[in-house]
Design an enzyme around this catalytic site. Sequence first.
Site, PDB file in Angstrom:
ATOM      1  N   GLY A  54       2.607  -2.617  -5.145  1.00  0.00           N
ATOM      2  CA  GLY A  54       2.514  -1.262  -5.670  1.00  0.00           C
ATOM      3  C   GLY A  54       1.466  -0.409  -4.970  1.00  0.00           C
ATOM      4  O   GLY A  54       0.689  -0.879  -4.125  1.00  0.00           O
ATOM      5  N   HIS A  55       1.442   0.866  -5.358  1.00  0.00           N
ATOM      6  CA  HIS A  55       0.538   1.803  -4.697  1.00  0.00           C
ATOM      7  C   HIS A  55      -0.927   1.470  -4.959  1.00  0.00           C
ATOM      8  O   HIS A  55      -1.293   0.922  -5.986  1.00  0.00           O
ATOM      9  CB  HIS A  55       0.861   3.250  -5.110  1.00  0.00           C
ATOM     10  CG  HIS A  55       0.677   3.539  -6.568  1.00  0.00           C
ATOM     11  ND1 HIS A  55       0.798   4.791  -7.101  1.00  0.00           N
ATOM     12  CD2 HIS A  55       0.385   2.735  -7.619  1.00  0.00           C
ATOM     13  CE1 HIS A  55       0.583   4.760  -8.399  1.00  0.00           C
ATOM     14  NE2 HIS A  55       0.335   3.518  -8.736  1.00  0.00           N
ATOM     15  N   ASN A  56      -1.740   1.801  -3.963  1.00  0.00           N
ATOM     16  CA  ASN A  56      -3.201   1.647  -4.016  1.00  0.00           C
ATOM     17  C   ASN A  56      -3.670   0.199  -3.970  1.00  0.00           C
ATOM     18  O   ASN A  56      -4.868  -0.065  -4.164  1.00  0.00           O
ATOM     19  CB  ASN A  56      -3.795   2.310  -5.265  1.00  0.00           C
ATOM     20  CG  ASN A  56      -3.384   3.760  -5.407  1.00  0.00           C
ATOM     21  OD1 ASN A  56      -3.282   4.484  -4.425  1.00  0.00           O
ATOM     22  ND2 ASN A  56      -3.126   4.181  -6.636  1.00  0.00           N
TER      23      ASN A  56
ATOM     24  N   GLN B 179       2.079  11.389  -4.330  1.00  0.00           N
ATOM     25  CA  GLN B 179       1.611  10.174  -3.658  1.00  0.00           C
ATOM     26  C   GLN B 179       1.266  10.553  -2.213  1.00  0.00           C
ATOM     27  O   GLN B 179       2.126  10.586  -1.339  1.00  0.00           O
ATOM     28  CB  GLN B 179       2.688   9.091  -3.718  1.00  0.00           C
ATOM     29  CG  GLN B 179       3.154   8.771  -5.134  1.00  0.00           C
ATOM     30  CD  GLN B 179       2.083   8.087  -5.960  1.00  0.00           C
ATOM     31  OE1 GLN B 179       1.622   6.992  -5.642  1.00  0.00           O
ATOM     32  NE2 GLN B 179       1.658   8.747  -7.039  1.00  0.00           N
TER      33      GLN B 179
END
Length: 366
Positions: free
Chosen positions: A249-251, A208
């Site tokens: 969450g990511h992105n 990440q």
Amino acid sequence: MAHTIESIASLIGARIVTLDGCVATPQEPVTGAAAIEQAKSGELTFLSEDRHISRLKETNASAVVIHPSQAARVNADYPRLVLLEVEDPQAAFLQVLPLFRMIRSRLKRGISPSAFISSTARIGENCAIGPGAYIGEDVIIGDDCDIHPGASIGAGSRLGRDCQIYSNAVLYHEVSLGDRVIIHANAVLGADGFGYRFEQGRFIKVPQLGGVIIESDVEIGAGATIDRGAVDATVIGAGTKIDNMVMIGHNCRVGRNNVFAAQVGLAGSCSTGDYVRLGGQVGVKDHTHMGTGCMVGAKAGVHRNVPDGETWIGYPASPEAEQKRLVFTLKRVPEMREEMRAMAKRLAELEKLMAESASNPLKAAG
């Protein structure tokens, strides 16, 4: 300093209205300010919505800040209240409230001797850094920031002006904040996103390597978590307000002036337009987009894109009118079941009569 109904009316620019038989007078001292249900005699309250007018019958307040259109609906049923008419009752009440509540000042300016600050960090002017705070390598902190005790700011992070980072909040490395950002206690920004590949029977971690960008005037609640992106940064748009215990969450890319209530969860790579509102415990599937100005009701499960301006509710979420039709239909299921049983019984009786007629035509004819 003593305050009266009259002096407070002058402060907020209100028109004083006293009904026939009013117990209180404009010269009456005001000793406090409280919500309608909690207000006592001698205190001030306010009315925010028309649907709450009837609650004024129960209040013990001496005066109420109220909109002129609402005041016109208040009659002899409310004889004890002095009415203070203003165009924005809530804003006026918030102007009065500090007269009766202690507002704690911000941290004392300066750096605590027990704070750890890397030699490569750059601290702006007029900042306050509390005991046990950690400031990592190459961190840049703008002017007038407050870093409360126990907060941790990881390497390479950037803070704009006038930010407040409360106790035990954690900013991992490469987290960027705009100006006037508030991060409440125990929030975590920049932890690794939940990204894995399944290979040969095992989950293999996907690096990440993105960051987190929080634009100006964002407020993030206690215990909220915002994961870093896998490649590009996770972005929270300017003016957005995020409640306690929210997970992003990511992105994800959140637009400007969004409002997320407590326990909202956005899976990876979700996006929103501007002015999106999500009720408490809304869950959103990964790679889902919620359009500008849309609203999703509490506890909804969003599995597909929400168009601009629409209101969705339910699980799975769908347009409000559609969900209401489903709910009303489901409520009729027991009744419909009984109707179907009666119809089946009647049909069986008709089939029996028809069978008897077919086997004995003469009898049927007679």
